[in-house]
Design a protein around this motif. Structure first.
Motif, PDB file in Angstrom:
ATOM      1  N   SER A 123      -1.500  -6.336  -4.262  1.00 30.01           N
ATOM      2  CA  SER A 123      -1.837  -6.909  -3.074  1.00 30.01           C
ATOM      3  C   SER A 123      -2.747  -6.272  -1.984  1.00 30.01           C
ATOM      4  O   SER A 123      -2.858  -4.639  -2.041  1.00 30.01           O
ATOM      5  N   ALA A 124      -3.779  -7.164  -1.221  1.00 34.51           N
ATOM      6  CA  ALA A 124      -4.421  -6.339  -0.746  1.00 34.51           C
ATOM      7  C   ALA A 124      -3.761  -6.000   1.066  1.00 34.51           C
ATOM      8  O   ALA A 124      -4.272  -5.219   1.938  1.00 34.51           O
ATOM      9  N   VAL A 146      -1.341  -1.889  -3.868  1.00 34.36           N
ATOM     10  CA  VAL A 146      -2.367  -1.477  -3.154  1.00 34.36           C
ATOM     11  C   VAL A 146      -3.795  -1.026  -2.880  1.00 34.36           C
ATOM     12  O   VAL A 146      -3.030   0.577  -3.670  1.00 34.36           O
ATOM     13  N   THR A 150      -6.779  -0.866   2.195  1.00 32.61           N
ATOM     14  CA  THR A 150      -5.761  -1.476   2.742  1.00 32.61           C
ATOM     15  C   THR A 150      -4.860  -0.982   4.012  1.00 32.61           C
ATOM     16  O   THR A 150      -5.193   0.497   4.026  1.00 32.61           O
ATOM     17  N   THR A 174      -9.965  -1.352  -4.708  1.00 32.67           N
ATOM     18  CA  THR A 174     -10.498  -2.888  -5.155  1.00 32.67           C
ATOM     19  C   THR A 174      -8.825  -3.788  -5.298  1.00 32.67           C
ATOM     20  O   THR A 174      -7.867  -2.488  -5.944  1.00 32.67           O
ATOM     21  N   TYR A 175      -9.192  -4.639  -4.953  1.00 32.25           N
ATOM     22  CA  TYR A 175      -8.005  -5.427  -5.261  1.00 32.25           C
ATOM     23  C   TYR A 175      -6.936  -5.639  -6.845  1.00 32.25           C
ATOM     24  O   TYR A 175      -6.528  -5.391  -6.971  1.00 32.25           O
ATOM     25  N   ASP A 176      -8.504  -5.462  -7.312  1.00 39.67           N
ATOM     26  CA  ASP A 176      -8.908  -6.029  -8.218  1.00 39.67           C
ATOM     27  C   ASP A 176      -8.155  -4.764  -9.576  1.00 39.67           C
ATOM     28  O   ASP A 176      -7.229  -4.660 -10.572  1.00 39.67           O
ATOM     29  N   SER A 179      -4.168  -4.936  -9.478  1.00 38.19           N
ATOM     30  CA  SER A 179      -3.478  -5.467 -10.118  1.00 38.19           C
ATOM     31  C   SER A 179      -3.928  -5.255 -11.321  1.00 38.19           C
ATOM     32  O   SER A 179      -2.851  -5.542 -12.467  1.00 38.19           O
ATOM     33  N   THR A 282     -15.304  -5.440   0.566  1.00 35.28           N
ATOM     34  CA  THR A 282     -14.107  -5.505   1.297  1.00 35.28           C
ATOM     35  C   THR A 282     -12.968  -5.191   2.536  1.00 35.28           C
ATOM     36  O   THR A 282     -12.426  -5.325   3.381  1.00 35.28           O
ATOM     37  N   ASP A 285     -10.509  -7.760   3.741  1.00 39.97           N
ATOM     38  CA  ASP A 285     -10.063  -7.357   3.067  1.00 39.97           C
ATOM     39  C   ASP A 285      -8.740  -8.522   2.168  1.00 39.97           C
ATOM     40  O   ASP A 285      -8.330  -8.525   1.399  1.00 39.97           O
ATOM     41  N   VAL A 289     -11.069 -11.049  -3.409  1.00 43.05           N
ATOM     42  CA  VAL A 289     -11.234 -11.117  -4.926  1.00 43.05           C
ATOM     43  C   VAL A 289     -12.446 -11.095  -5.317  1.00 43.05           C
ATOM     44  O   VAL A 289     -13.438 -12.178  -5.356  1.00 43.05           O
TER      45      VAL A 289
END
Length: 466
Positions: A123-124, A146, A150, A174-176, A179, A282, A285, A289
């Motif tokens: 999650s961001a 995160v 964030t 980063t979010y990716d 993830s 970002t 935020d 994505v």
């Protein structure tokens, strides 16, 4: 906000999306109507249909657990557009964001065996809060990954909402990257991965905003929305809302809005499928994505009228207007929709209600200095220069008297060479009363014997100095 002249008929077909015992899913073909089967793999079975009916079912499931957030009229935006504009205030949701809808809908539907394994997510910030709140409410253990970008406020809220049932892990920048770490954890330890946008259950839960918006709009205006304007990150919210809106309000325009620095859905639509952005800004935020969902993309492609982008600086200006005029605190992603409405030049019928989704209000107060800075730069009210003063008495006084006027203020003055101020230039930030005054200021600078170089926004030098 123009609807395409020829959108054609949309045909959905049924296709099974298999869910295996290890939690992995086989993807359907783009544009398919998906039946998701989950639950204990011997015994009762729950079915989720990626359709308007599926959104309606999710809405009924969520109703006892979430706030019915208000739909507020915005006199400011209505005056800008020349039509009534309403704000759907998901910044007043229990977790200050719509993300709780998708997270709770997914987690609430897990089997006992899946609940025992726990959940994990990336999650961001806002999705993590939704997962944390859901874990606390349902008594399930969770881990939230995160990125380092964030904001602290969102990190602290995740832990508070989790009530001791969730762990917070910083994974990548980063979010990716976060993830990837969360999905690797799910594979290694068997936890259920709660996707923030690319899961049927998440999409349906987030789509529950649509029935609320329409019911409230009908109650306020006696008619369906002329347009619903929705922020876009991975595409879960706009995909879910579009499924319901297209069937129940076919004439309503659906407009998606992305930040210019993270326009992954725009890139996907141009390429004919999801692509990974090389770089992502970002700042916004909540929508930063790099690649939109494999499930969300075909829905957006087929059902959404238009996806537009807005500059991050314009978002900052709108955030400040929402706060100063209407007393509404939003995060950057929460101001995307109203930014697009404020900037639109498309004609809107005077009696046609437009609804903007204020998707979240989790903003760290420490970010407001950056928000003000970005807004002023975008509006052309703040500019930076490298000024090399001659080594003679009165040089600074000459600059003040001959170059600047009473309406131009120095807001930054810093020598670039800290250890040799006599030979190095000074970074000077100047704030104008009106953006149109810049041309006259540059003329006076050109006429001055003092060496002055403008630092343009976006240049590597500008980023380094500020």
């Amino acid at each position: 906000m123009a609807r395409p002249a020829d959108r054609g008929d949309i045909t959905w077909r049924f296709e099974k999306l298999e869910v295996h015992a290890d939690g992995k899913m086989s993807r359907p073909a783009a544009g398919a109507l998906i039946m998701l089967t989950t639950g204990p793999y011997s015994g009762s079975v729950s079915t989720y249909e990626l359709s308007a009916a599926g959104v309606a079912a999710a809405t009924a499931t969520l109703a006892p657990h979430l706030e019915l957030t208000p739909l507020d009229h915005s006199p400011r935006l209505s005056a800008d557009v020349g039509a009534p504009v309403y704000l759907k205030r998901e910044n007043r949701q229990l977790t200050r964001s719509y993300k709780a809808r998708g997270a709770f809908h997914l987690i609430n539907g897990l089997s006992e065996a899946e609940r025992d394994r726990g959940v994990t997510c990336a999650s961001a910030g806002n999705h993590g809060q939704g997962v944390a709140w859901s874990c606390a409410r349902l008594g399930i253990a969770g881990r939230v990954h995160v990125p380092a970008s964030t904001p602290r406020q969102k990190r602290e809220r995740i832990l508070t909402l989790g009530e001791g049932r969730v762990e917070l892990i910083i994974s990548g920048s980063t979010y990716d990257e976060a993830s990837a770490a969360a999905q690797a954890e799910a594979e290694a330890y068997g936890a259920v991965f709660v996707h923030p946008f690319d899961d049927v259950r998440t999409i349906l839960g987030q789509g529950s905003l649509a029935p609320e918006v329409v019911e409230q709009c009908r109650a306020r205006t006696g008619r369906d929305p002329y347009a619903v304007v929705v922020p876009v990150g991975g595409g879960g919210l706009i995909a879910g809302m579009s499924l319901w809106l297209r069937e129940n309000c076919p004439e309503t325009k659906i407009i998606g809005v992305e930040p210019a620095g993270a326009a992954s859905m725009t890139a996907a639509l141009a390429a004919g499928g999801p692509v990974t952005l090389d770089t992502v800004d970002t700042f916004v935020d909540g929508t930063a994505v790099a690649r939109v969902g494999a499930l969300t993309y075909p829905i957006v492609r087929d059902l959404v009228d238009e996806v537009v982008t807005v500059a991050e600086g314009a978002v900052c200006t709108e955030m400040l207007s929402l706060y100063q005029v209407e007393g509404i605190i939003t995060e950057p992603a929460g101001a995307l929709a109203s930014t697009a409405v404020r900037l639109t030049r498309d004609p809107v019928p005077t009696d046609a209600p437009v609804v903007c989704i204020v998707s979240g209000g989790n903003n760290d107060v420490s970010r407001y200095s950056e928000i003000v800075e970005r807004s002023l730069l975008h509006e052309g009210l703040r500019h930076y220069f490298l000024v090399t003063f001659p080594q003679e008495p009165g040089a600074l006084r000459r600059f003040l008297d001959e170059v600047l006027t009473a309406d131009e203020d120095i807001v930054t003055f810093e020598y670039v060479k800290k250890n040799n101020r006599e030979t190095g230039p000074a970074l000077v930030g100047i704030e104008l009363s009106r953006a149109g005054d810049l041309a006259a200021l540059l003329e006076r600078m050109d006429a001055s014997p003092i060496r002055i170089e403008q630092v343009p926004p976006g240049s590597p030098l500008f980023a380094f100095l500020t």
